[in-house]
Write a protein that holds these residues in place. Structure first.
Motif, PDB file in Angstrom:
ATOM      1  N   PHE A   1      -2.897  -1.775   7.216  1.00  9.06           N
ATOM      2  CA  PHE A   1      -4.219  -2.070   6.655  1.00  9.06           C
ATOM      3  C   PHE A   1      -5.203  -2.681   7.658  1.00  9.06           C
ATOM      4  O   PHE A   1      -5.730  -3.770   7.438  1.00  9.06           O
TER       5      PHE A   1
ATOM      6  N   HIS B   1      -5.876   1.893  -5.239  1.00  4.12           N
ATOM      7  CA  HIS B   1      -5.791   1.781  -3.785  1.00  4.12           C
ATOM      8  C   HIS B   1      -7.202   1.714  -3.215  1.00  4.12           C
ATOM      9  O   HIS B   1      -8.094   2.437  -3.669  1.00  4.12           O
TER      10      HIS B   1
ATOM     11  N   ASN C   1       3.656  -1.480   3.362  1.00  7.55           N
ATOM     12  CA  ASN C   1       3.491  -0.163   2.739  1.00  7.55           C
ATOM     13  C   ASN C   1       4.809   0.312   2.158  1.00  7.55           C
ATOM     14  O   ASN C   1       5.883  -0.035   2.657  1.00  7.55           O
TER      15      ASN C   1
ATOM     16  N   GLU D   1      -3.635   2.674  11.608  1.00  6.89           N
ATOM     17  CA  GLU D   1      -2.438   1.828  11.492  1.00  6.89           C
ATOM     18  C   GLU D   1      -1.319   2.408  12.344  1.00  6.89           C
ATOM     19  O   GLU D   1      -0.579   1.680  13.021  1.00  6.89           O
TER      20      GLU D   1
ATOM     21  N   GLY E   1       0.834  -1.196   0.000  1.00  5.43           N
ATOM     22  CA  GLY E   1       0.000   0.000   0.000  1.00  5.43           C
ATOM     23  C   GLY E   1       0.868   1.244   0.000  1.00  5.43           C
ATOM     24  O   GLY E   1       2.073   1.190  -0.253  1.00  5.43           O
ATOM     25  N   GLU E   2       0.236   2.384   0.322  1.00  5.18           N
ATOM     26  CA  GLU E   2       0.977   3.638   0.267  1.00  5.18           C
ATOM     27  C   GLU E   2       1.739   3.906   1.568  1.00  5.18           C
ATOM     28  O   GLU E   2       2.963   3.901   1.616  1.00  5.18           O
ATOM     29  N   GLN E   3       0.984   4.143   2.624  1.00  4.69           N
ATOM     30  CA  GLN E   3       1.579   4.466   3.931  1.00  4.69           C
ATOM     31  C   GLN E   3       0.532   4.141   4.987  1.00  4.69           C
ATOM     32  O   GLN E   3      -0.661   4.053   4.669  1.00  4.69           O
TER      33      GLN E   3
END
Ligand code: URA
Length: 482
Positions: A338, A446, A364, A331, A324-326
């Motif tokens: 996630f 996403h 991430n 989280e 994923g991104e960040q």
């Protein structure tokens, strides 16, 4: 076969192997010979092209064991090493294997004697064959050519030239089929060639270097990639030459850069130290070490915010890595990737596609939560390209340890984290890309993007997301079967 009752005590045997790597053939003949009590010094093992007149004349037939022949004794360790050692180019290897098999019958623990010359030789052969196979996996470089006879068809065929030390090519075909199942490729070697058309494997004759193309535009990419990952602070010339002998350099486009990079290394290193940018010295070797290091990482301003690094989670040998991104707000607080709204939506779609999240490594591309404070709320902010590029080091380190066969990058930041450049999700989704380590990268949207949509737009994007995950699930199943 010679019937047991006609075996003479002084007969010498010449066993001709059909192929230099045919361990199965050797094993079958060797068992029969041991059961007929034929001592090692009465057998000449001859591979194709080898000389069979060691004994002047010998019997080319193999005796058939008597009905009451004793069971063959053999240790598991011997079999493991023997399979590999049979691929060595030493002409004496089959005689060595037979000698050890013969000796097993009197001493079932012969392999435990580490000082024994035969055992040591077998271990040496096994080691150099494994090393040669490793080199093949690491140093085969495909060059793209257009399929013969279909000029302009755009049908791409990848061709590589490789010079193994031993008879390892056939034994390693499966590795390349698994890694490059969807491509048409050929590996040409001076021993034999392999041709994969996406469905079946065909073997061809030995080839010459000139039969393989010598360069294509993809080489610029290799060179750029190599120059970008080259870290002057980690340069150990001796170790590098040992791992990547000069012999392979000519097949590897990035190797053209080595002398220049080595020469410039000292200069670059001191420049980096002066600029305070000597970034990451050694890659951590364990996930636990990465976890520890990301908590201390302040290489970009995101790490300076009031947040915690979030490490990836999942099995270390996962075939699938989901990126994923960040981390988001939840989280960041829980320390797990996630688990907030995007993670919950992801779970629904993974389940729909039949992908078990518990078997995937979920992570991430940026390790810290980037946000702006608005009152009591922390609002997500996307990382910029520089922050992603800085943080890539960590996700690359996770990749190096987990070695997933397939990566699913969700969203533009994750895609950049994998590729080092920005790509359009719309264009990139649906078609996997091969990464430099042979793994496949699949790109999709996403889940947070889906959460921001509603109505028809949301339905459409969810359908596309499902289709991407279904394709990934199918590909994983194919990889597991191959
Ligand atoms: N979005 C991400 O990209 N990663 C997370 O872990 C959570 C939300």
């Amino acid at each position: 076969m010679i019937p047991a009752q006609r075996i003479r005590a002084d007969t010498r045997y010449v066993i001709q192997l059909p192929e230099p790597d045919d361990f199965g053939f050797w094993r079958e003949r060797a068992r029969a010979l041991v059961q007929c009590d034929v001592p090692p010094d009465r057998i000449a093992w001859v591979e194709p092209g080898g000389s069979g007149d060691l004994f002047g004349r010998g019997d080319l037939r193999v005796p058939s064991p008597p009905a009451d022949a004793p069971q063959i004794r053999v240790s598991r360790r011997f079999l493991q090493l023997a399979k590999n050692a049979a691929l060595h180019s030493d002409p004496e290897r089959f005689a060595l294997l037979y000698r050890l098999l013969w000796r097993h019958q009197a001493n079932g623990r012969v392999m435990e004697d580490k000082a024994d010359n035969d055992v040591r030789r077998l271990e040496d052969l096994d080691r150099s064959v494994r090393r040669d196979s490793h080199k093949m996996h690491a140093f085969v470089r495909f060059r793209v050519v257009e399929d013969e006879g279909v000029e302009g068809s755009g049908d791409e065929h990848y061709v590589a030239w490789f010079e193994p030390d031993h008879h390892i090519v056939r034994a390693n075909a499966g590795f390349f089929v698994r890694r490059f199942a969807n491509m048409k490729w050929s590996i040409l070697t001076p021993r034999l060639s392999l041709h994969w058309d996406g469905e079946t494997m065909r073997e061809g004759p030995a080839a010459e270097r000139g039969d393989a193309p010598s360069g294509d535009p993809a080489e610029d990419l290799w060179r750029k990639y190599y120059a970008s990952i080259f870290n002057p602070a980690r340069l150990k010339v001796g170790a590098m030459l040992k791992e990547m002998p000069r012999k392979y350099w000519k097949n590897m486009p990035e190797a053209a850069l080595i002398p220049e990079l080595v020469a410039g290394a000292q200069q670059r290193e001191s420049t980096m130290v002066d600029a305070g940018t000597l970034e990451f010295e050694e890659r951590p070797e364990t996930l636990a070490a990465i976890d520890k290091a990301i908590h201390a990482c302040r290489k970009c301003p995101i790490g300076e915010l009031d947040n915690h690094a979030v490490m990836g989670e999942g099995p270390q040998d996962a075939a699938l890595m989901i990126v994923g991104e960040q981390p988001g707000d939840q989280e960041d607080q829980s320390g797990r990737p996630f688990i907030g709204p995007a993670g919950q939506l992801l779970d629904v779609h993974l389940e729909r596609a039949g992908i078990d999240r518990g078997k995937a490594y979920v992570t991430n591309t940026v390790k810290h939560f980037k946000y702006v404070q608005r009152g009591k709320r922390r609002l997500h902010q996307s990382p910029n390209a520089k922050e992603i590029d800085t943080c890539r080091w960590w996700v690359e380190s996770e990749r190096a340890i987990v070695q997933p066969k397939l990566l699913l990058a969700m969203g533009a930041s994750a895609a950049r984290g994998m590729l080092g450049k920005t790509v359009s999700i719309t264009k990139a989704r649906g078609t996997p890309q091969m990464l430099e380590d042979g793994s496949e990268l699949w790109i999709t949207a996403h889940p947070s993007y889906l959460l921001r949509l509603d109505g028809e737009a949301r339905e459409k994007q969810e359908r596309l997301f499902d289709a991407d995950l279904a394709a990934v699930a199918q590909r994983l199943a194919e990889m597991a079967d191959s």
